[in-house]
Design a protein around this motif. Structure first.
Motif, PDB file in Angstrom:
ATOM      1  N   GLY A   1      -4.167 -33.570 -44.054  1.00 35.34           N
ATOM      2  CA  GLY A   1      -3.752 -34.143 -42.652  1.00 35.34           C
ATOM      3  C   GLY A   1      -2.848 -33.133 -42.274  1.00 35.34           C
ATOM      4  N   ASP A   2      -1.823 -33.259 -42.581  1.00 40.51           N
ATOM      5  CA  ASP A   2      -0.527 -32.797 -42.502  1.00 40.51           C
ATOM      6  C   ASP A   2      -0.310 -30.726 -41.567  1.00 40.51           C
ATOM      7  N   ILE A   3      -1.686 -30.086 -43.079  1.00 39.22           N
ATOM      8  CA  ILE A   3      -2.017 -29.217 -42.241  1.00 39.22           C
ATOM      9  C   ILE A   3      -2.638 -28.805 -41.092  1.00 39.22           C
ATOM     10  N   LEU A   4      -3.650 -29.910 -41.022  1.00 41.80           N
ATOM     11  CA  LEU A   4      -4.531 -29.951 -39.639  1.00 41.80           C
ATOM     12  C   LEU A   4      -3.439 -30.371 -38.269  1.00 41.80           C
ATOM     13  N   ARG A   5      -3.129 -31.033 -38.864  1.00 42.86           N
ATOM     14  CA  ARG A   5      -1.969 -31.571 -38.316  1.00 42.86           C
ATOM     15  C   ARG A   5      -0.750 -30.697 -37.191  1.00 42.86           C
ATOM     16  N   PHE A   6      -0.173 -29.593 -37.864  1.00 43.82           N
ATOM     17  CA  PHE A   6       0.296 -29.063 -37.879  1.00 43.82           C
ATOM     18  C   PHE A   6      -0.296 -27.640 -36.965  1.00 43.82           C
ATOM     19  N   GLU A   7      -1.454 -27.528 -37.789  1.00 47.57           N
ATOM     20  CA  GLU A   7      -2.576 -26.538 -36.370  1.00 47.57           C
ATOM     21  C   GLU A   7      -2.725 -27.296 -35.074  1.00 47.57           C
ATOM     22  N   GLU A   8      -2.486 -28.558 -34.557  1.00 47.82           N
ATOM     23  CA  GLU A   8      -2.729 -29.139 -33.504  1.00 47.82           C
ATOM     24  C   GLU A   8      -4.742 -29.251 -33.342  1.00 47.82           C
ATOM     25  N   ARG A   9      -4.941 -29.604 -34.373  1.00 42.90           N
ATOM     26  CA  ARG A   9      -6.725 -29.974 -35.253  1.00 42.90           C
ATOM     27  C   ARG A   9      -6.404 -31.700 -35.410  1.00 42.90           C
ATOM     28  N   PHE A  10      -5.656 -32.235 -34.053  1.00 42.39           N
ATOM     29  CA  PHE A  10      -5.662 -33.867 -34.044  1.00 42.39           C
ATOM     30  C   PHE A  10      -6.741 -34.154 -34.938  1.00 42.39           C
ATOM     31  N   ALA A  11      -8.208 -34.037 -34.715  1.00 33.75           N
ATOM     32  CA  ALA A  11      -8.804 -34.949 -34.429  1.00 33.75           C
ATOM     33  C   ALA A  11      -9.724 -34.655 -36.145  1.00 33.75           C
ATOM     34  N   GLU A  12      -9.485 -33.503 -36.372  1.00 33.20           N
ATOM     35  CA  GLU A  12     -10.096 -33.787 -37.574  1.00 33.20           C
ATOM     36  C   GLU A  12      -8.678 -34.025 -38.619  1.00 33.20           C
ATOM     37  N   ALA A  13      -7.709 -34.026 -38.295  1.00 33.97           N
ATOM     38  CA  ALA A  13      -6.438 -35.010 -39.211  1.00 33.97           C
ATOM     39  C   ALA A  13      -6.993 -36.441 -39.653  1.00 33.97           C
ATOM     40  N   GLU A  14      -7.364 -37.025 -38.686  1.00 35.37           N
ATOM     41  CA  GLU A  14      -6.878 -38.226 -38.436  1.00 35.37           C
ATOM     42  C   GLU A  14      -7.782 -38.881 -39.926  1.00 35.37           C
ATOM     43  N   PRO A  15      -8.873 -38.388 -39.990  1.00 40.73           N
ATOM     44  CA  PRO A  15      -9.623 -39.460 -40.731  1.00 40.73           C
ATOM     45  C   PRO A  15      -9.181 -38.901 -42.528  1.00 40.73           C
ATOM     46  N   PHE A  16      -8.500 -37.909 -43.183  1.00 43.46           N
ATOM     47  CA  PHE A  16      -8.145 -38.161 -44.022  1.00 43.46           C
ATOM     48  C   PHE A  16      -6.766 -38.495 -44.519  1.00 43.46           C
ATOM     49  N   TYR A  17      -6.064 -38.915 -42.871  1.00 47.44           N
ATOM     50  CA  TYR A  17      -4.774 -39.386 -43.162  1.00 47.44           C
ATOM     51  C   TYR A  17      -5.529 -40.719 -43.325  1.00 47.44           C
ATOM     52  N   THR A  18      -6.706 -41.337 -42.654  1.00 47.25           N
ATOM     53  CA  THR A  18      -7.373 -42.652 -42.891  1.00 47.25           C
ATOM     54  C   THR A  18      -7.202 -42.738 -44.763  1.00 47.25           C
ATOM     55  N   ALA A  19      -8.592 -41.588 -45.319  1.00 53.38           N
ATOM     56  CA  ALA A  19      -8.527 -41.860 -46.463  1.00 53.38           C
ATOM     57  C   ALA A  19      -7.373 -41.867 -47.680  1.00 53.38           C
ATOM     58  N   ALA A  20      -6.523 -41.584 -47.032  1.00 55.24           N
ATOM     59  CA  ALA A  20      -5.284 -41.657 -48.283  1.00 55.24           C
ATOM     60  C   ALA A  20      -4.486 -43.263 -48.019  1.00 55.24           C
ATOM     61  N   LEU A  21      -4.683 -43.206 -46.601  1.00 57.92           N
ATOM     62  CA  LEU A  21      -4.292 -44.873 -46.456  1.00 57.92           C
ATOM     63  C   LEU A  21      -4.642 -45.785 -47.358  1.00 57.92           C
ATOM     64  N   ASP A  22      -6.415 -45.589 -47.674  1.00 63.61           N
ATOM     65  CA  ASP A  22      -7.325 -46.408 -48.284  1.00 63.61           C
ATOM     66  C   ASP A  22      -7.093 -45.989 -49.869  1.00 63.61           C
ATOM     67  N   GLN A  23      -6.328 -45.457 -50.569  1.00 63.08           N
ATOM     68  CA  GLN A  23      -6.885 -44.812 -51.477  1.00 63.08           C
ATOM     69  C   GLN A  23      -4.925 -45.297 -52.395  1.00 63.08           C
ATOM     70  N   MET A  24      -3.670 -45.568 -51.296  1.00 63.12           N
ATOM     71  CA  MET A  24      -2.724 -45.860 -51.151  1.00 63.12           C
ATOM     72  C   MET A  24      -2.139 -47.384 -51.592  1.00 63.12           C
ATOM     73  N   ALA A  25      -1.802 -47.450 -52.478  1.00 63.48           N
ATOM     74  CA  ALA A  25      -1.576 -49.287 -52.895  1.00 63.48           C
ATOM     75  C   ALA A  25      -0.125 -49.288 -52.284  1.00 63.48           C
ATOM     76  N   ASP A  26       0.084 -50.843 -51.429  1.00 64.97           N
ATOM     77  CA  ASP A  26       0.337 -51.587 -50.543  1.00 64.97           C
ATOM     78  C   ASP A  26       2.130 -51.623 -50.668  1.00 64.97           C
ATOM     79  N   GLY A  27       2.638 -51.385 -51.734  1.00 66.64           N
ATOM     80  CA  GLY A  27       4.355 -50.917 -51.536  1.00 66.64           C
ATOM     81  C   GLY A  27       4.413 -50.322 -52.062  1.00 66.64           C
ATOM     82  N   ASP A  28       3.908 -48.979 -51.883  1.00 65.48           N
ATOM     83  CA  ASP A  28       4.178 -46.976 -52.050  1.00 65.48           C
ATOM     84  C   ASP A  28       4.831 -46.760 -50.576  1.00 65.48           C
ATOM     85  N   GLY A  29       5.693 -46.540 -51.234  1.00 63.67           N
ATOM     86  CA  GLY A  29       6.747 -46.301 -50.369  1.00 63.67           C
ATOM     87  C   GLY A  29       6.636 -45.274 -49.309  1.00 63.67           C
TER      88      GLY A  29
END
Length: 562
Positions: free
Chosen positions: A365-393
């Motif tokens: 997501g970060d690499i695509l966002r830095f390349e301003e490929r925002f539509a491609e970046a969004e689903p990767f962040y969503t996938a990461a959030l789905d895998q992360m625990a609620d208490g993750d800092g």
């Protein structure tokens, strides 16, 4: 600076002499080699020096420069060839001595290594000479004498490192009890100089049968389980397995650990030239160490040698605990080199071979966002959030990043929800406060709340010109032009060459009647090469003034709305 680093900073072979005399036919190749070396382009430097040596193979200076570039490139065979060709003239130079010594150690020729080590006391730094002497003695069959040699170094300013190697020598002989007592460190604490030392201590204790003590060391050193090497070792212990002690199995391994540890220390002090040489020597003495591959990659990346760094990261094997870390570093390095598609390919390969790691999704997501490929970046962040625990800092940052991707793809309501969720998790993050506050100002929504957010962001980062610009722009959008002047002028002083900040300052000046200064700021904004859509807008303001420009913009928006 540590005492160990002070010993190592006397590496005279790192100084490139300018005293060589070159004939006309050599000048181009030699000077190109020097220029490449100054840019840390070791591949280019060694190629140019090769060309120069073909024209003047007897030049001692060219030979030394070429040997240095070959070592830093990692082409040890070529370096050794030129050491052989230049002998005996260069045998007293530090790098050729270290290189031939390392080659003898790699081959297990300890008698030859002793000759190189003893030839001239003035050539080699004491820390290298004494530690290697201990391992050479060990390799010559005198483990007890070697252990005594390590003990004798205590008063020389690098006793911790000497005691660490003494513990390794005990462990290599199978005396894990004595090794464990040494690693505990007594009153000064455990000899945990780096990750390798921590792993060594845990392995030593496990091999004495103290698996609980070993696990405690790993828990204390890596409480979050984020270090892959220590986590893998912990998993082995939990499963009831006692891994064999392979950190140092022989005198050759011990010598390689000397070079690796010194490189690690020097790299931490940003003495990267010396660190790179010692890492290359460690790699030559004991090939295939993933720790050394990672260290080399990190050093080369620090020196902006991204492609060569990526090659080092790629050498870590798939079944190694450090594989994920190496591949993540390789992807980041390729992205920094502008090889975006190659970086994405590495990460997508990790998705397939090592699923379940949200950091892979985040980096994509970060690499695509830095390349301003925002539509491609969004689903990767969503996938990461789905895998992360609620208490993750780290959750606040992922919501923030996804919010940016959504805001830039005109999904404002979803973006605002992400920004507010990010602030729920970490209320004083200045970048989130600034981004949300500035966005609300631009949209004309919740302006008072937006202003308070930006004020909080400024209080957190008062020297950040972009956040200070947001404060000035918020006052401007609220119509409080006089209050906008001070923060906008401060922003322009903090980031003097930013076109947007200078454009904003021009608008503020115009609204408080300082029209000559406004035009000056707009011209400055144009000189700093703003984005293409902004150029005609700034030029139009220079032509007709701000009020007339705003009226044109309002009329155009009304027509488009109809």
């Amino acid at each position: 600076m540590t005492s160990i680093a002070r010993f190592c900073l006397t590496l005279s072979f790192l100084v490139v002499s300018a005293s060589v005399t070159v004939a006309d036919g050599l000048a181009g190749a030699y000077l190109s080699g020097r220029h490449a070396a100054a840019q840390n382009d070791y591949v280019g430097a060694s190629n140019f020096y090769k060309r120069a040596l073909n024209l003047d193979p007897e030049s001692a200076q060219l030979q030394n420069d070429a040997i240095l570039s070959f070592v830093m490139r990692g082409d040890m065979n070529s370096a050794l060839d030129w050491v052989d060709q230049s002998a005996p003239r260069n045998t007293l130079d530090r790098l050729p001595r270290l290189l031939t010594l390392a080659d003898a150690l790699a081959a297990g020729n300890f008698d030859t290594a002793r000759e190189y080590l003893s030839a001239d006391d003035e050539v080699m730094s004491p820390i290298i000479k004494d530690l290697l002497s201990g391992w050479i003695t060990f390799g010559q069959g005198s483990a007890a004498e070697a252990i005594s040699e390590f003990d004798s170094m205590n008063g020389q300013g690098f006793g911790v490192l000497a005691q660490y190697h003494k513990a390794l020598a005990f462990a290599a002989t199978g005396n894990f009890e004595a090794a464990g007592e040494l690693m505990a460190g007594g009153d000064r604490g455990p000899l945990h100089i780096d990750r390798n030392a921590i792993a060594s201590h845990a392995l030593i204790l496990a091999n004495t049968g103290d698996t609980l003590g070993a696990a405690l060391i790993l828990d204390q050193a890596d409480p979050t389980g984020s270090d892959p090497k220590l986590s893998a070792l912990r998993a082995e212990l939990v499963a009831g397995n006692i891994p064999a002690f392979t950190v140092v199995r022989s005198a050759t391994d011990g010598a390689a650990e000397v070079f690796r540890a010194l490189s690690q220390i020097l790299a931490s002090e940003e003495n990267t030239d010396a660190a790179l040489i010692y890492a290359r020597l460690a790699q030559h003495v004991r090939p295939g160490q993933s720790d050394v591959n990672l260290l080399l990659g990190d050093i080369l990346r620090f020196q902006d040698q991204y492609i060569v760094a990526a090659e080092e990261y790629s050498k870590v094997a798939f079944d190694d605990p450090l594989y994920l870390e190496a591949e993540m570093s390789r992807a980041d390095t390729l992205a920094e080199a502008g090889e975006t598609e190659a970086a994405i390919a590495v990460l997508q390969g990790l998705e397939r071979t090592a699923p379940g790691h949200p950091e892979v999704q985040i980096t994509l997501g970060d690499i695509l966002r830095f390349e301003e490929r925002f539509a491609e970046a969004e689903p990767f962040y969503t996938a990461a959030l789905d895998q992360m625990a609620d208490g993750d800092g780290n959750l606040w940052r992922i919501y923030y990043a996804r919010g940016i991707a959504r805001e830039r793809t005109d999904q404002w309501e979803l973006a605002e929800t992400d920004f507010r969720r990010s602030l729920d998790l970490s209320p004083n993050q200045p970048f989130v406060l600034n981004y949300l506050g500035y966005s609300l100002v631009e949209k004309g929504q919740n302006l008072e709340e937006a202003l308070e957010m930006i004020k909080r962001a400024v209080s957190e980062r008062p020297e950040d010109g972009y956040i200070t610009d947001s404060l000035g722009w918020a006052y401007y959008r609220l119509g409080d032009y006089q209050k906008a002047v001070e923060p906008m002028e401060r922003a322009a002083s903090l980031v003097a060459t930013d076109p947007i900040i200078n454009d904003h300052l021009g608008d503020v000046y115009w609204m408080v009647g300082r029209k000559r200064e406004a035009r000056f700021q707009w011209r400055r904004a144009l000189s700093f090469k703003p984005e293409e859509p902004e150029i005609p807008k700034i030029k139009r303001k220079l032509e007709i003034g701000l009020e007339a420009f705003l009226q044109e913009q309002s009329t155009a928006e009304t027509v488009l709305g109809e």
